[in-house]
Design a protein around this motif. Sequence first.
Motif, PDB file in Angstrom:
ATOM      1  N   ALA A  50       0.843  -1.206   0.000  1.00 62.64           N
ATOM      2  CA  ALA A  50       0.000   0.000   0.000  1.00 62.64           C
ATOM      3  C   ALA A  50       0.877   1.255   0.000  1.00 62.64           C
ATOM      4  O   ALA A  50       0.583   2.227  -0.710  1.00 62.64           O
ATOM      5  CB  ALA A  50      -0.928  -0.010   1.208  1.00 62.64           C
ATOM      6  N   PHE A  51       1.951   1.227   0.761  1.00 59.47           N
ATOM      7  CA  PHE A  51       2.895   2.350   0.792  1.00 59.47           C
ATOM      8  C   PHE A  51       3.525   2.546  -0.580  1.00 59.47           C
ATOM      9  O   PHE A  51       3.588   3.661  -1.097  1.00 59.47           O
ATOM     10  CB  PHE A  51       3.961   2.095   1.865  1.00 59.47           C
ATOM     11  N   GLU A  52       3.967   1.463  -1.191  1.00 53.68           N
ATOM     12  CA  GLU A  52       4.582   1.544  -2.514  1.00 53.68           C
ATOM     13  C   GLU A  52       3.611   2.103  -3.551  1.00 53.68           C
ATOM     14  O   GLU A  52       4.009   2.864  -4.436  1.00 53.68           O
ATOM     15  CB  GLU A  52       5.070   0.162  -2.954  1.00 53.68           C
ATOM     16  N   ALA A  53       2.349   1.733  -3.459  1.00 52.84           N
ATOM     17  CA  ALA A  53       1.355   2.231  -4.402  1.00 52.84           C
ATOM     18  C   ALA A  53       1.167   3.742  -4.260  1.00 52.84           C
ATOM     19  O   ALA A  53       0.846   4.428  -5.230  1.00 52.84           O
ATOM     20  CB  ALA A  53       0.025   1.509  -4.190  1.00 52.84           C
ATOM     21  N   GLU A  54       1.370   4.246  -3.076  1.00 51.02           N
ATOM     22  CA  GLU A  54       1.200   5.669  -2.814  1.00 51.02           C
ATOM     23  C   GLU A  54       2.421   6.491  -3.214  1.00 51.02           C
ATOM     24  O   GLU A  54       2.312   7.691  -3.491  1.00 51.02           O
ATOM     25  CB  GLU A  54       0.905   5.858  -1.314  1.00 51.02           C
ATOM     26  N   LEU A  55       3.569   5.875  -3.273  1.00 43.75           N
ATOM     27  CA  LEU A  55       4.816   6.607  -3.524  1.00 43.75           C
ATOM     28  C   LEU A  55       4.798   7.507  -4.757  1.00 43.75           C
ATOM     29  O   LEU A  55       5.240   8.658  -4.664  1.00 43.75           O
ATOM     30  CB  LEU A  55       5.999   5.632  -3.593  1.00 43.75           C
ATOM     31  N   PRO A  56       4.311   7.056  -5.901  1.00 44.22           N
ATOM     32  CA  PRO A  56       4.342   7.938  -7.079  1.00 44.22           C
ATOM     33  C   PRO A  56       3.567   9.245  -6.888  1.00 44.22           C
ATOM     34  O   PRO A  56       3.879  10.239  -7.531  1.00 44.22           O
ATOM     35  CB  PRO A  56       3.717   7.085  -8.186  1.00 44.22           C
ATOM     36  N   ALA A  69       1.951  10.044   4.402  1.00 43.37           N
ATOM     37  CA  ALA A  69       2.201   8.689   3.885  1.00 43.37           C
ATOM     38  C   ALA A  69       3.061   7.895   4.855  1.00 43.37           C
ATOM     39  O   ALA A  69       2.803   6.708   5.101  1.00 43.37           O
ATOM     40  CB  ALA A  69       2.868   8.763   2.515  1.00 43.37           C
ATOM     41  N   VAL A  70       4.064   8.545   5.431  1.00 47.78           N
ATOM     42  CA  VAL A  70       4.914   7.870   6.418  1.00 47.78           C
ATOM     43  C   VAL A  70       4.086   7.501   7.640  1.00 47.78           C
ATOM     44  O   VAL A  70       4.187   6.383   8.159  1.00 47.78           O
ATOM     45  CB  VAL A  70       6.131   8.749   6.804  1.00 47.78           C
ATOM     46  N   GLU A  71       3.250   8.411   8.075  1.00 54.08           N
ATOM     47  CA  GLU A  71       2.379   8.124   9.217  1.00 54.08           C
ATOM     48  C   GLU A  71       1.495   6.909   8.930  1.00 54.08           C
ATOM     49  O   GLU A  71       1.358   6.018   9.776  1.00 54.08           O
ATOM     50  CB  GLU A  71       1.510   9.332   9.544  1.00 54.08           C
ATOM     51  N   ARG A  72       0.895   6.854   7.749  1.00 58.53           N
ATOM     52  CA  ARG A  72       0.010   5.730   7.416  1.00 58.53           C
ATOM     53  C   ARG A  72       0.760   4.407   7.430  1.00 58.53           C
ATOM     54  O   ARG A  72       0.271   3.417   7.985  1.00 58.53           O
ATOM     55  CB  ARG A  72      -0.647   5.952   6.046  1.00 58.53           C
ATOM     56  N   VAL A  73       1.944   4.361   6.829  1.00 58.66           N
ATOM     57  CA  VAL A  73       2.669   3.094   6.787  1.00 58.66           C
ATOM     58  C   VAL A  73       3.122   2.689   8.189  1.00 58.66           C
ATOM     59  O   VAL A  73       3.051   1.526   8.560  1.00 58.66           O
ATOM     60  CB  VAL A  73       3.837   3.114   5.770  1.00 58.66           C
TER      61      VAL A  73
END
Length: 133
Positions: A50-56, A69-73
């Motif tokens: 899920a984190f990787e999907a958000e990265l772009p 994003a960091v908080e979510r992961v």
Amino acid sequence: MAERPTTNWRKGVAEEASKVAVGALDPDCACRGELFPAELLLETDAVLGAFEAELPTLADGDDARVFAAVERVVLALNAVNEAHDECAFETEEREQLCAYIDEALTEQGIDVAALTARSGLGRHELTDRWRDW
């Protein structure tokens, strides 16, 4: 793409099982399968996926979005850790997960050192605000 820590954990489990199978390791000394049960690996992979999907979507480097994003992961990894009696990630695994998050962001062009400095943090404090593991 940054290599997920779970990839190395799986390799370690497989190598240990192979050594046990050929008699090169006493089964009583094998511990990786207990440290990294399949369920833990699957749950951790789901969080990292899920984190990787958000990265772009973070490529523009907006600090608030990157920290969100960091908080979510990190919170999702906290939940995995809680589901495994607060012992899913030991010191080495914690370091690997933090390094992975940093590396994954860096690969997206995010200057993690500058990002954390703008918030009065050291680079290695990126996850500390939310991390329970």
